[in-house]
Every structure is written in structure tokens, then in C-alpha cells.
Design a protein around this motif. Sequence first.
Motif, PDB file in Angstrom:
ATOM      1  N   MET A 549      63.284   2.261  73.401  1.00  0.00           N
ATOM      2  CA  MET A 549      64.468   3.239  73.223  1.00  0.00           C
ATOM      3  C   MET A 549      63.636   4.449  73.609  1.00  0.00           C
ATOM      4  O   MET A 549      62.858   4.893  73.158  1.00  0.00           O
ATOM      5  CB  MET A 549      65.000   3.237  71.967  1.00  0.00           C
ATOM      6  N   ILE A 550      64.644   5.317  74.392  1.00  0.00           N
ATOM      7  CA  ILE A 550      64.207   6.639  74.762  1.00  0.00           C
ATOM      8  C   ILE A 550      65.041   7.379  73.831  1.00  0.00           C
ATOM      9  O   ILE A 550      66.135   7.500  73.537  1.00  0.00           O
ATOM     10  CB  ILE A 550      64.631   7.010  76.031  1.00  0.00           C
ATOM     11  N   HIS A 551      64.136   8.374  73.043  1.00  0.00           N
ATOM     12  CA  HIS A 551      64.708   9.360  72.088  1.00  0.00           C
ATOM     13  C   HIS A 551      65.644  10.399  72.950  1.00  0.00           C
ATOM     14  O   HIS A 551      65.348  10.881  73.891  1.00  0.00           O
ATOM     15  CB  HIS A 551      63.752  10.019  71.408  1.00  0.00           C
ATOM     16  N   PRO A 552      66.876  10.652  72.280  1.00  0.00           N
ATOM     17  CA  PRO A 552      67.895  11.181  73.160  1.00  0.00           C
ATOM     18  C   PRO A 552      67.475  13.044  73.157  1.00  0.00           C
ATOM     19  O   PRO A 552      67.988  13.496  73.918  1.00  0.00           O
ATOM     20  CB  PRO A 552      68.988  11.314  72.458  1.00  0.00           C
ATOM     21  N   THR A 553      66.611  13.218  72.260  1.00  0.00           N
ATOM     22  CA  THR A 553      66.212  14.672  72.117  1.00  0.00           C
ATOM     23  C   THR A 553      64.870  15.029  72.807  1.00  0.00           C
ATOM     24  O   THR A 553      64.536  15.805  73.645  1.00  0.00           O
ATOM     25  CB  THR A 553      66.133  15.270  70.733  1.00  0.00           C
ATOM     26  N   THR A 554      63.864  14.378  72.292  1.00  0.00           N
ATOM     27  CA  THR A 554      62.660  14.371  72.613  1.00  0.00           C
ATOM     28  C   THR A 554      62.097  13.667  73.918  1.00  0.00           C
ATOM     29  O   THR A 554      61.135  13.970  74.410  1.00  0.00           O
ATOM     30  CB  THR A 554      61.617  13.984  71.446  1.00  0.00           C
ATOM     31  N   LYS A 555      62.804  12.745  74.227  1.00  0.00           N
ATOM     32  CA  LYS A 555      62.557  11.797  75.281  1.00  0.00           C
ATOM     33  C   LYS A 555      61.046  11.078  75.129  1.00  0.00           C
ATOM     34  O   LYS A 555      60.631  10.386  76.079  1.00  0.00           O
ATOM     35  CB  LYS A 555      62.288  12.645  76.631  1.00  0.00           C
ATOM     36  N   GLN A 556      60.837  10.651  73.837  1.00  0.00           N
ATOM     37  CA  GLN A 556      59.730   9.903  73.654  1.00  0.00           C
ATOM     38  C   GLN A 556      60.319   8.400  74.065  1.00  0.00           C
ATOM     39  O   GLN A 556      61.494   8.197  73.891  1.00  0.00           O
ATOM     40  CB  GLN A 556      59.545  10.005  71.995  1.00  0.00           C
ATOM     41  N   ILE A 557      59.218   7.521  74.205  1.00  0.00           N
ATOM     42  CA  ILE A 557      59.618   6.273  74.539  1.00  0.00           C
ATOM     43  C   ILE A 557      59.148   5.292  73.476  1.00  0.00           C
ATOM     44  O   ILE A 557      57.892   5.360  73.219  1.00  0.00           O
ATOM     45  CB  ILE A 557      58.950   5.795  75.995  1.00  0.00           C
ATOM     46  N   ILE A 558      60.208   5.038  72.668  1.00  0.00           N
ATOM     47  CA  ILE A 558      59.605   4.282  71.287  1.00  0.00           C
ATOM     48  C   ILE A 558      59.785   2.648  71.366  1.00  0.00           C
ATOM     49  O   ILE A 558      60.794   2.191  72.223  1.00  0.00           O
ATOM     50  CB  ILE A 558      60.667   4.633  70.291  1.00  0.00           C
ATOM     51  N   PHE A 559      58.650   2.069  71.169  1.00  0.00           N
ATOM     52  CA  PHE A 559      58.826   0.582  71.517  1.00  0.00           C
ATOM     53  C   PHE A 559      58.795  -0.017  70.153  1.00  0.00           C
ATOM     54  O   PHE A 559      58.108   0.199  69.128  1.00  0.00           O
ATOM     55  CB  PHE A 559      57.124   0.075  72.091  1.00  0.00           C
ATOM     56  N   LEU A 560      59.755  -1.011  70.248  1.00  0.00           N
ATOM     57  CA  LEU A 560      60.564  -1.466  69.253  1.00  0.00           C
ATOM     58  C   LEU A 560      60.105  -3.102  69.107  1.00  0.00           C
ATOM     59  O   LEU A 560      60.323  -3.862  67.910  1.00  0.00           O
ATOM     60  CB  LEU A 560      61.935  -1.455  69.232  1.00  0.00           C
ATOM     61  N   GLY A 561      59.225  -3.536  69.892  1.00  0.00           N
ATOM     62  CA  GLY A 561      58.731  -4.933  69.999  1.00  0.00           C
ATOM     63  C   GLY A 561      58.936  -5.633  71.260  1.00  0.00           C
ATOM     64  O   GLY A 561      59.514  -5.027  72.261  1.00  0.00           O
ATOM     65  N   ARG A 562      58.419  -6.950  71.368  1.00  0.00           N
ATOM     66  CA  ARG A 562      58.696  -7.667  72.590  1.00  0.00           C
ATOM     67  C   ARG A 562      59.936  -8.178  72.649  1.00  0.00           C
ATOM     68  O   ARG A 562      60.783  -8.659  71.844  1.00  0.00           O
ATOM     69  CB  ARG A 562      57.673  -8.857  72.473  1.00  0.00           C
ATOM     70  N   SER A 563      60.554  -8.010  73.920  1.00  0.00           N
ATOM     71  CA  SER A 563      61.886  -8.586  74.003  1.00  0.00           C
ATOM     72  C   SER A 563      62.030 -10.167  73.637  1.00  0.00           C
ATOM     73  O   SER A 563      62.989 -10.476  73.268  1.00  0.00           O
ATOM     74  CB  SER A 563      62.270  -8.618  75.867  1.00  0.00           C
ATOM     75  N   ASP A 564      60.988 -11.023  74.180  1.00  0.00           N
ATOM     76  CA  ASP A 564      61.149 -12.427  73.677  1.00  0.00           C
ATOM     77  C   ASP A 564      61.145 -12.427  72.202  1.00  0.00           C
ATOM     78  O   ASP A 564      61.413 -13.583  71.395  1.00  0.00           O
ATOM     79  CB  ASP A 564      60.192 -13.308  74.234  1.00  0.00           C
ATOM     80  N   GLY A 565      60.842 -11.476  71.211  1.00  0.00           N
ATOM     81  CA  GLY A 565      60.829 -11.320  70.161  1.00  0.00           C
ATOM     82  C   GLY A 565      61.844 -10.523  69.415  1.00  0.00           C
ATOM     83  O   GLY A 565      61.927 -10.221  68.238  1.00  0.00           O
ATOM     84  N   VAL A 566      62.839 -10.152  70.183  1.00  0.00           N
ATOM     85  CA  VAL A 566      64.051  -9.380  69.532  1.00  0.00           C
ATOM     86  C   VAL A 566      64.833 -10.044  68.680  1.00  0.00           C
ATOM     87  O   VAL A 566      65.144 -11.405  68.952  1.00  0.00           O
ATOM     88  CB  VAL A 566      64.855  -8.923  70.879  1.00  0.00           C
ATOM     89  N   LEU A 567      65.066  -9.693  67.443  1.00  0.00           N
ATOM     90  CA  LEU A 567      65.946 -10.358  66.399  1.00  0.00           C
ATOM     91  C   LEU A 567      67.322 -10.242  66.521  1.00  0.00           C
ATOM     92  O   LEU A 567      67.663  -9.069  67.147  1.00  0.00           O
ATOM     93  CB  LEU A 567      65.579  -9.962  65.422  1.00  0.00           C
ATOM     94  N   ASN A 568      68.142 -11.073  66.564  1.00  0.00           N
ATOM     95  CA  ASN A 568      69.493 -11.221  66.750  1.00  0.00           C
ATOM     96  C   ASN A 568      70.434 -11.820  65.808  1.00  0.00           C
ATOM     97  O   ASN A 568      71.191 -12.626  66.080  1.00  0.00           O
ATOM     98  CB  ASN A 568      69.652 -11.675  68.288  1.00  0.00           C
ATOM     99  N   PRO A 569      70.250 -11.526  64.597  1.00  0.00           N
ATOM    100  CA  PRO A 569      71.173 -12.159  63.658  1.00  0.00           C
ATOM    101  C   PRO A 569      72.533 -11.739  63.677  1.00  0.00           C
ATOM    102  O   PRO A 569      72.985 -10.596  63.737  1.00  0.00           O
ATOM    103  CB  PRO A 569      70.527 -11.768  62.344  1.00  0.00           C
ATOM    104  N   SER A 570      73.443 -12.365  63.802  1.00  0.00           N
ATOM    105  CA  SER A 570      74.899 -12.118  64.009  1.00  0.00           C
ATOM    106  C   SER A 570      75.210 -10.887  64.799  1.00  0.00           C
ATOM    107  O   SER A 570      76.176 -10.167  65.081  1.00  0.00           O
ATOM    108  CB  SER A 570      75.466 -11.270  62.415  1.00  0.00           C
ATOM    109  N   GLY A 571      74.376 -11.303  66.176  1.00  0.00           N
ATOM    110  CA  GLY A 571      74.795 -10.406  67.401  1.00  0.00           C
ATOM    111  C   GLY A 571      74.152  -9.032  67.336  1.00  0.00           C
ATOM    112  O   GLY A 571      74.379  -8.071  68.303  1.00  0.00           O
ATOM    113  N   VAL A 572      73.365  -8.708  66.127  1.00  0.00           N
ATOM    114  CA  VAL A 572      72.616  -7.257  65.925  1.00  0.00           C
ATOM    115  C   VAL A 572      71.437  -7.657  66.521  1.00  0.00           C
ATOM    116  O   VAL A 572      70.550  -8.213  65.950  1.00  0.00           O
ATOM    117  CB  VAL A 572      72.863  -6.832  64.774  1.00  0.00           C
TER     118      VAL A 572
END
Length: 706
Positions: A549-572
Motif C-alpha cells: 500500500m502507498i500511504h496517501p499522505t506520506t507516500k511511504q510504501i508499506i509492505f503487507l506480505g507476499r501476494s501468494d500469502g494474501v489472506l482472503n477470508p470471506s472476500g476480505v
Amino acid sequence: MATQSTPRKLWEHPNPGTTQMHQFKNYLSSKTNTRFPDFQALYTYSVTHPTTFYHHLFNYFPLIYTDTLPNATSDRPNHIFDPTARMDSIPAWFPGMQLNFAENILSSGPRHGQPCKTNKEDDKTACVSVREGSFTEPIQHLTWSSLRHRVALLANAMRAHGFGKGDRVAVVASNSIDTLTVFLATTSRGGLFSSSSTDMGVKGILDRLTQIRPRWVFVDDFSVYNGRTVDLRPKMAEIVTGMEGVPEFEGLVAQPRFSDRPAEVSDVPRTVSWEEFLRKGSGDGELRFERMDFSDPFLIVYSSGTTGSPKCIVHCVGGVVLNGFKEGMLHRCLGARSVALQYTTTGWIMYLAAVQALLFGSTMVLYDGNPFLPNLETFIHLTSRLRVSHLGISPRYLQELQKNSIIPRQVADLSALQVVTSTGMVLSDQLFEWFYDVAFPKHVQLDNVSGGTDIAGAFATANPLLPVYTGGCQGPSLGTPIAVFDSTLKGGRGVKGRRVEDGVPGELVATGPFPNMPRFFWGDEDGKRYRESYFAKFDDCWVHGDFVMIHPTTKQIIFLGRSDGVLNPSGVRFGSGEIYAVVDARFGELVADSICVGQRRPSDTDESVMLFVLMKPGRKFSPGLVNDIKAAIRKELSPRHVPRYVFETPEIPTTVNLKKVELPVKQIVSGKIVKPSGTLLNRGSLDYYYQFAKVEELAGPLKAKL
């Protein structure tokens, strides 16, 4: 950290106008008659005018090269790369430009591409070699003159053995002066270099070597780690046996781990000593360099290959040299007075980053062994003693210091330290604040970097013109056009990606070519595996596999994990890094580490989130802890982030570079049988997770912890 809140500012450069990044901004402004009020304007120009940007970037640095293009001065801006070419065609860069990696390491080119010794004078220290424990073996200082002489002797011995452009040399060795010598000698001859660490299993080594088919493999005769000395001659013999079907393979060369007592290798088949190999060069100490086209291959690195054979990723000489100058000089402020210590094995891409410090005339500190031996403060004392200005470590190293209440700024004088680089895994918000509030001097820049093996560089990196905020990376790397695309799109051949707004998590992508893209995968004759790895999801767009995610104010690039490890319970959809941040911050006194994966078996209609926690010694796992963890995640994130299951685990699987690996665990708990690769440090740890594929059938203590 709430995605829309402004995070805490932790650091700013006290005098940004003195930095190379600022000076380059002014240089480009004068050359293009364009005003750049801030870094964002400079970055935007770099990715919207790539041919002009890279023309001036190349000219800004003291590279050594030959430009064979007719009328180079007038025509060069129009011959950087073909901007009309599709990104997935892997366009060549700087046609007609020739250079050599080793020559740019061992010499400087202050003007018109011609070599000299500026900042690399004969009597100046080039390298400092430190063995485990820092003081148990003598620290070795090597001058630029001695390094050049060592490289010349080995390169000319290679030439006498018939080694030339396009041939491969591999090492299975420690981070030592000998290994560096092999790297530079190989590339000086126009060959391709590849390295693996000595702690890798024979299967993992052969998975690599049998693909790239090297002529020679240089192997340490002994390894030392955690106070234990291991004779590697049996491993040498196994490697020779495994290479029997490779016609290009000529043999092994034994690198002496202890210079005063090299191992006797006469009984190891097809193996010669270092001294015997050198003798064929007849003591020729003249340096010669084979200049190569900018896009010619010179380095082979590997994907982790945690669930299959590793990809053999081939990088080109020009892309690595130019990107090394850009990231090192502009983004990380390395220079001729810098002393750089990057803790790494030779099997990690950070070994290349460590070597690249020599481009600027910096002193490179090579460390081999356990940084916590004989105690947790050893590495800090070493940093102080050598007046290290740039220290490279991992979040795991910082975690160890924190959990053992080690405060570096109270342990030793760190006044020379300017930058601490952290990479390899997500750096938690808690560690950011501990770094500044408790651990390190406030003048030190914390450089959280992400990119890696695939691009021999960074997508997100340090920046002296931007503040450091809690969490994420400061910003993008100049000239690398990145974006965040909607990760809910299924993707496929011809599917166009869709950008998301800043503040919305999604897929990290690169939308246009950049020079340090890999040229190809070794053995991937039709390029199919390359395209499937990076270009299969969105049309003509590099998909890196990170959920960000790119922070809307600071423009930091925030890494939340690997895409193949993205968690997707109930579509979230959310990243495992969000869960780790809460566990680390709230339960760091109890939990040593954790791994979070999604379970979706063929019969499941939805995904279940599973969190496994590794307890600290002496701490007990309990139903109360499970409830507390779930409550904290619900409060800090949302009810939809709460794992369905929380279990204790005796061990978390990691690569030999200590990166936790989620994908094999995710596949196992989802009912698949996984064949672990040799790059896993603890392959047996995966066995524990198979029982959770039938989580409903678990009985006894495990069931009580659901």
C-alpha cells in the motif's frame, strides 16, 4: 498503523542539500531545463522521461566504459532503449555501450569513461575480513593494490585454464576475500559468476549447479559457524558425484578457510587446491578486462525455490553497475569515506549489494559467521571498532537485540554510524519506534528496503530527501516505474491492470522497463518461465508478488506480505504482515515468532486464517493467550482479520537466509503434499503442519487451542 492516519515522523536528514541525491536533482534540472521542487517531482520525471533520465544518470556517475555507437555524443540520448518496445520483450539498454563489472569495482572513471585510481589508491583499504567472533581470529585488512593483484593472478590462471567470456564459475563458500577474488576474476574475464553458501544442503547446491553447468566450482574446505568447524571435503565429493553428467564441468577448486593450514584434497575426486589452480597462471599479475555489451549476462542468482527447482535468474553487467551507482550513491549516500558492513551469506542477493559498496571506493567489511558469537553485543562492538558508517542487517537481528534488552547506543560508540539498512522481511512498526526511542542514536537513518533477487536492486528504498516515518519504506527507487494494482482482478493473458488509490492495498507492479530487469532465466530457452513468473497476471506489466500500500499522505510504501500469502477470508484481503505487526507489538515478551497462512482445501467454500506462534523459552502457550491475541487483532485491525485458528508451533520454516516461508505451509494445511527444496534451512519443520490439513479431526491438547 491505521492506513489513513499520518504516522509518526522519526528522522530527517539534517542537511539534505549536501547529499548526492540533491546534487543530482540540481544536475538533472540544469541539463533538462526542468524544475524539480521535491523528490516526487524528480521521481515522476524519471519514470515519464526514461530515455532522457537514464542518459543523464549514466553521465553523472564515474563509470568506466567504451561507447561504440557512431556519433555517440549527439546520438546517445536517442539510443538508450526502445521506448516503444513492450516491457515483456525485455528491451536491451544502451546499445553500443561496453563495460566490465570487475573493472568498475577495481578502478574509477572520473571522466570520459577512462580508468584511474581516484578513491581507490594503492595503499587505501579496500576490504576488511572478519571471521566469527570478531576477535578470535585476526582481522585482515586488504589494500586496493593487494586486491587488484589477487584478482589478476586468479583471472590469468583462469585464462590459462581456457576460461573465457560466457563460461560459468560457481562458488560454495563463505563471505571471504577468496570468494570476492573469484567473483571479480570471473567477471573480469567476461564470465558469469554464481554463489551459494556453505550451509546449503548438497541437494540445494546441485539443484542450482546442474542447471547453470559451470566449468569450475570453488568450495571452502572448512566452514565455521556458531563455534563449530565442519570439514567440507565430504560435501565436495558429493558435489563432484552430482556433477558427473555435466559435460562442461571440469572440477572443483578448494578455497582454504584457514590460510595457514589448507586441507589436503588429493583424495577428493576432480579437485585441486587453490595454489595448484593458480600455478597455471605462471604468476602473471597484469590486470586485463573483457568489456562486454551493457546487456550481456554476468551474474546468476536464484529464486528461493521453496517448493520446486529454483529459477536461475540472469542479470546483465550494465544494469547491475548502473543501478548499483544509483541506489548506493544517490539513495544510500555511500561514498569514498564510507565503511559498509552488510551481514549476509553468499547465497543471498545482499552479497551483491555488499560488493557494490566497492564501486564508490568505500571500504567493504566481509563478515563470516554468527554475528551473536561470543555474545549478543559482539557485532555492535565490531561496528564501533571499524567505524562502520553503513550497517546492513535484518529485522530478525533487531528482534534479537530487542528481546534480550540490548541497547546498542549504550554498548559502544556509534557516532560514525549513518545508515542502518534492514531487509529480508517486513519490519514491524514496533521495531521502527524501538530503533529510535531506545536502541540507536537518533542521527542514524533507518533504511527499510524491499526489492530483491529478481531485480538485483530495490523497488522501495532509502531517500535522504524524505523523512523516515514509522513503518514501510521511504519511497521508490528513481527510474523504476512502480504502481499498485487492484489485486482482486483475476488477471490473465491480455488483461489490463487497474490502479488503486493511495491508501488501498494491492499488487505491487512495475509498469515500464528498467535496466536492472533480469535478461533471462538460464535454461529457459523460449522465455516461457520468465513470462509466467512476472507477466502472466497483467498485460505487459511486471507483477512482483508483493501485497503493498502507498500511504496517501506520506507516500511511504508499506509492505503487507507476499501476494501468494494474501489472506482472503470471506472476500476480505489483507497481508500476513498486518498480523505479524500486532503479534510483535503486543506479545513480543511471550512470542518469539509467528507464521500466518490461509487454509482453503478443495472441499472448503471459504478460506480460514491459521496463525502459528513460536513461544519464547520458558513461556507457556495457553487458551488465555489465544483469546488475548484474537482480541488484540480485533481491536488493532478489525473483526475480519481475526484468525479462525491459533496454534503453537515448535518451529517456523525458513530459508537459509532466515526468511520465513509461508507458501509451503499454506499448501500443506490446504491438503497438498509438498516436496521441500534444498534452500530451506529446516526442511523437517514442515512435517509438523501436515496434521492441520485435517484440523477438524485434531484431538486432545491441539483441539483445545482452536
